[in-house]
Design a protein around this motif. Sequence first.
Motif, PDB file in Angstrom:
ATOM      1  N   ASN A 115       1.622  -2.922   4.680  1.00 40.78           N
ATOM      2  CA  ASN A 115       1.803  -3.342   6.183  1.00 40.78           C
ATOM      3  C   ASN A 115       0.683  -3.930   6.671  1.00 40.78           C
ATOM      4  O   ASN A 115      -0.336  -3.166   6.895  1.00 40.78           O
ATOM      5  CB  ASN A 115       2.792  -2.214   6.897  1.00 40.78           C
ATOM      6  CG  ASN A 115       2.714  -2.520   8.430  1.00 40.78           C
ATOM      7  OD1 ASN A 115       2.412  -3.920   8.672  1.00 40.78           O
ATOM      8  ND2 ASN A 115       3.057  -1.681   9.130  1.00 40.78           N
ATOM      9  N   ASP A 116       0.367  -5.090   7.034  1.00 42.09           N
ATOM     10  CA  ASP A 116      -0.957  -5.663   7.421  1.00 42.09           C
ATOM     11  C   ASP A 116      -0.967  -5.801   9.059  1.00 42.09           C
ATOM     12  O   ASP A 116      -2.026  -6.152   9.508  1.00 42.09           O
ATOM     13  CB  ASP A 116      -1.281  -6.918   7.122  1.00 42.09           C
ATOM     14  CG  ASP A 116      -0.039  -8.194   7.172  1.00 42.09           C
ATOM     15  OD1 ASP A 116       0.634  -7.784   8.017  1.00 42.09           O
ATOM     16  OD2 ASP A 116      -0.397  -9.184   6.861  1.00 42.09           O
ATOM     17  N   SER A 117      -0.087  -5.143   9.806  1.00 43.69           N
ATOM     18  CA  SER A 117      -0.255  -5.156  11.361  1.00 43.69           C
ATOM     19  C   SER A 117      -1.004  -3.813  11.409  1.00 43.69           C
ATOM     20  O   SER A 117      -0.954  -2.911  10.701  1.00 43.69           O
ATOM     21  CB  SER A 117       1.161  -4.702  11.678  1.00 43.69           C
ATOM     22  OG  SER A 117       1.332  -4.404  13.086  1.00 43.69           O
ATOM     23  N   THR A 118      -1.681  -4.214  12.476  1.00 46.08           N
ATOM     24  CA  THR A 118      -2.563  -3.118  13.364  1.00 46.08           C
ATOM     25  C   THR A 118      -2.155  -2.824  14.533  1.00 46.08           C
ATOM     26  O   THR A 118      -3.133  -2.165  15.316  1.00 46.08           O
ATOM     27  CB  THR A 118      -4.126  -3.369  13.104  1.00 46.08           C
ATOM     28  OG1 THR A 118      -4.344  -4.675  13.981  1.00 46.08           O
ATOM     29  CG2 THR A 118      -4.757  -3.880  11.580  1.00 46.08           C
ATOM     30  N   ASN A 148       3.672  -0.340  14.161  1.00 42.10           N
ATOM     31  CA  ASN A 148       3.659   0.394  13.163  1.00 42.10           C
ATOM     32  C   ASN A 148       4.611   1.735  13.287  1.00 42.10           C
ATOM     33  O   ASN A 148       5.421   2.131  12.397  1.00 42.10           O
ATOM     34  CB  ASN A 148       2.401   0.733  12.969  1.00 42.10           C
ATOM     35  CG  ASN A 148       1.457  -0.450  12.147  1.00 42.10           C
ATOM     36  OD1 ASN A 148       2.403  -1.409  11.762  1.00 42.10           O
ATOM     37  ND2 ASN A 148       0.251  -0.606  12.423  1.00 42.10           N
ATOM     38  N   GLU A 164       7.904   2.924  11.266  1.00 45.06           N
ATOM     39  CA  GLU A 164       8.448   4.125  10.520  1.00 45.06           C
ATOM     40  C   GLU A 164       9.776   4.583  10.748  1.00 45.06           C
ATOM     41  O   GLU A 164      10.596   4.921   9.931  1.00 45.06           O
ATOM     42  CB  GLU A 164       7.434   5.132  10.806  1.00 45.06           C
ATOM     43  CG  GLU A 164       5.888   5.255  10.298  1.00 45.06           C
ATOM     44  CD  GLU A 164       5.161   6.216  10.399  1.00 45.06           C
ATOM     45  OE1 GLU A 164       4.632   6.905   9.431  1.00 45.06           O
ATOM     46  OE2 GLU A 164       5.260   6.969  11.600  1.00 45.06           O
ATOM     47  N   MET A 189       4.852   3.534   2.463  1.00 44.30           N
ATOM     48  CA  MET A 189       3.972   2.515   3.435  1.00 44.30           C
ATOM     49  C   MET A 189       2.567   2.714   3.670  1.00 44.30           C
ATOM     50  O   MET A 189       2.094   3.945   3.955  1.00 44.30           O
ATOM     51  CB  MET A 189       4.605   2.051   4.755  1.00 44.30           C
ATOM     52  CG  MET A 189       4.118   0.963   5.446  1.00 44.30           C
ATOM     53  SD  MET A 189       5.184   0.487   7.047  1.00 44.30           S
ATOM     54  CE  MET A 189       5.048   1.932   7.956  1.00 44.30           C
ATOM     55  N   TRP A 241      -0.929   1.573   5.698  1.00 41.24           N
ATOM     56  CA  TRP A 241      -1.008   0.717   7.103  1.00 41.24           C
ATOM     57  C   TRP A 241      -2.344   1.283   7.894  1.00 41.24           C
ATOM     58  O   TRP A 241      -2.727   2.510   7.526  1.00 41.24           O
ATOM     59  CB  TRP A 241       0.166   0.842   7.918  1.00 41.24           C
ATOM     60  CG  TRP A 241       0.728   2.357   8.257  1.00 41.24           C
ATOM     61  CD1 TRP A 241       1.652   3.081   7.233  1.00 41.24           C
ATOM     62  CD2 TRP A 241       0.808   3.258   9.313  1.00 41.24           C
ATOM     63  NE1 TRP A 241       2.024   4.200   7.988  1.00 41.24           N
ATOM     64  CE2 TRP A 241       1.473   4.221   9.227  1.00 41.24           C
ATOM     65  CE3 TRP A 241       0.128   2.934  10.606  1.00 41.24           C
ATOM     66  CZ2 TRP A 241       1.645   5.297  10.074  1.00 41.24           C
ATOM     67  CZ3 TRP A 241       0.540   3.723  11.501  1.00 41.24           C
ATOM     68  CH2 TRP A 241       0.998   4.848  11.223  1.00 41.24           C
ATOM     69  N   GLN A 242      -2.481   0.552   8.915  1.00 34.83           N
ATOM     70  CA  GLN A 242      -3.780   0.989   9.571  1.00 34.83           C
ATOM     71  C   GLN A 242      -3.274   0.603  11.175  1.00 34.83           C
ATOM     72  O   GLN A 242      -2.545  -0.219  11.288  1.00 34.83           O
ATOM     73  CB  GLN A 242      -5.144   0.270   9.141  1.00 34.83           C
ATOM     74  CG  GLN A 242      -5.480   0.626   7.682  1.00 34.83           C
ATOM     75  CD  GLN A 242      -6.905  -0.303   7.586  1.00 34.83           C
ATOM     76  OE1 GLN A 242      -6.614  -1.328   6.847  1.00 34.83           O
ATOM     77  NE2 GLN A 242      -7.982   0.105   7.668  1.00 34.83           N
ATOM     78  N   ASN A 243      -4.226   1.099  11.970  1.00 34.06           N
ATOM     79  CA  ASN A 243      -3.989   0.848  13.435  1.00 34.06           C
ATOM     80  C   ASN A 243      -5.246   0.766  14.186  1.00 34.06           C
ATOM     81  O   ASN A 243      -6.313   1.198  13.660  1.00 34.06           O
ATOM     82  CB  ASN A 243      -3.408   2.407  14.173  1.00 34.06           C
ATOM     83  CG  ASN A 243      -1.962   1.963  14.072  1.00 34.06           C
ATOM     84  OD1 ASN A 243      -1.126   1.449  14.065  1.00 34.06           O
ATOM     85  ND2 ASN A 243      -1.335   3.397  14.459  1.00 34.06           N
ATOM     86  N   LYS A 294      -7.941   1.024  -1.103  1.00 36.19           N
ATOM     87  CA  LYS A 294      -6.452   0.820  -0.820  1.00 36.19           C
ATOM     88  C   LYS A 294      -6.057   0.355  -2.150  1.00 36.19           C
ATOM     89  O   LYS A 294      -4.665   0.916  -2.495  1.00 36.19           O
ATOM     90  CB  LYS A 294      -6.095  -0.258   0.279  1.00 36.19           C
ATOM     91  CG  LYS A 294      -6.724   0.207   1.993  1.00 36.19           C
ATOM     92  CD  LYS A 294      -6.749  -0.996   2.640  1.00 36.19           C
ATOM     93  CE  LYS A 294      -5.317  -1.508   2.910  1.00 36.19           C
ATOM     94  NZ  LYS A 294      -5.563  -2.430   4.039  1.00 36.19           N
TER      95      LYS A 294
END
Length: 248
Positions: free
Chosen positions: A6-9, A14, A18, A31, A33-35, A200
């Motif tokens: 998931n490339d959304s920050t 995010n 979930e 998944m 992911w990053q925020n 990653k």
Amino acid sequence: MVSILNDSTDAYFNLAAEEYLLRSFGQDVFMLWQNEPSVVIGKHQNVWAEINPAFIQERDIKVVRRFSGGGAVYHDLGNLNFTFIESSRNADFDKYTSLMVDLLAEVGVPAEADSRRGLTVQGLKISGSAQCIHRGKCMYHATLLYKTNLQMLASALQGDLSDSAEWGVERRAAYVHSVRSPVTNITHYLPSALQLQDFKNIIISFLLKNKIVEGEYQFSPYDLQAINQLKEEKYATTQWNFQATAPK
């Protein structure tokens, strides 16, 4: 189990993703992911006991309440988040913790699991986790402090209950309080320098090699519409994140 990179920050998106994957997605999923800078609090926490509101407002740090319990954590782009969601009537959450210990050992980091399924190195915390079960499915998600700004983390996670009245918060008898622990970054223990993207890639390769995941999945237009709707109706709202006293 499929993997979703998931490339959304966007923390609102995010956390909504979930819940969507837990409630509505048909396959088991991992998944990664990053925020952007955010504080994520547990479902049953009083946000004002966990955050430094002046610091957060000044730096435009998002505050998001998640679907699972547990304590508050700070995210930024030096932090990785991972989520396992499986159909299971007998959830074994410890297996995920052991899996991450084995993964970190492969890159030379001697991590150990603590009693709350967190991960430590030489007594310093590098990962916190939370879990939940929903209608025959289990979710285990956790942070990995790779190269997080630890000064920002410490400053953001300083609660002040005196600010709660400003938001119309009703008091209730009990909340879940975070357990504070000294923290560190994984990069301090790597035998050689490793870029975050390379780390990653190592995670995905490890999961493929051990047959934990068997392919990659990308969100469909239907998935994105459902996630964004949940984001707008719940996770991006003041009611859910700040005023909820008994979240559903």
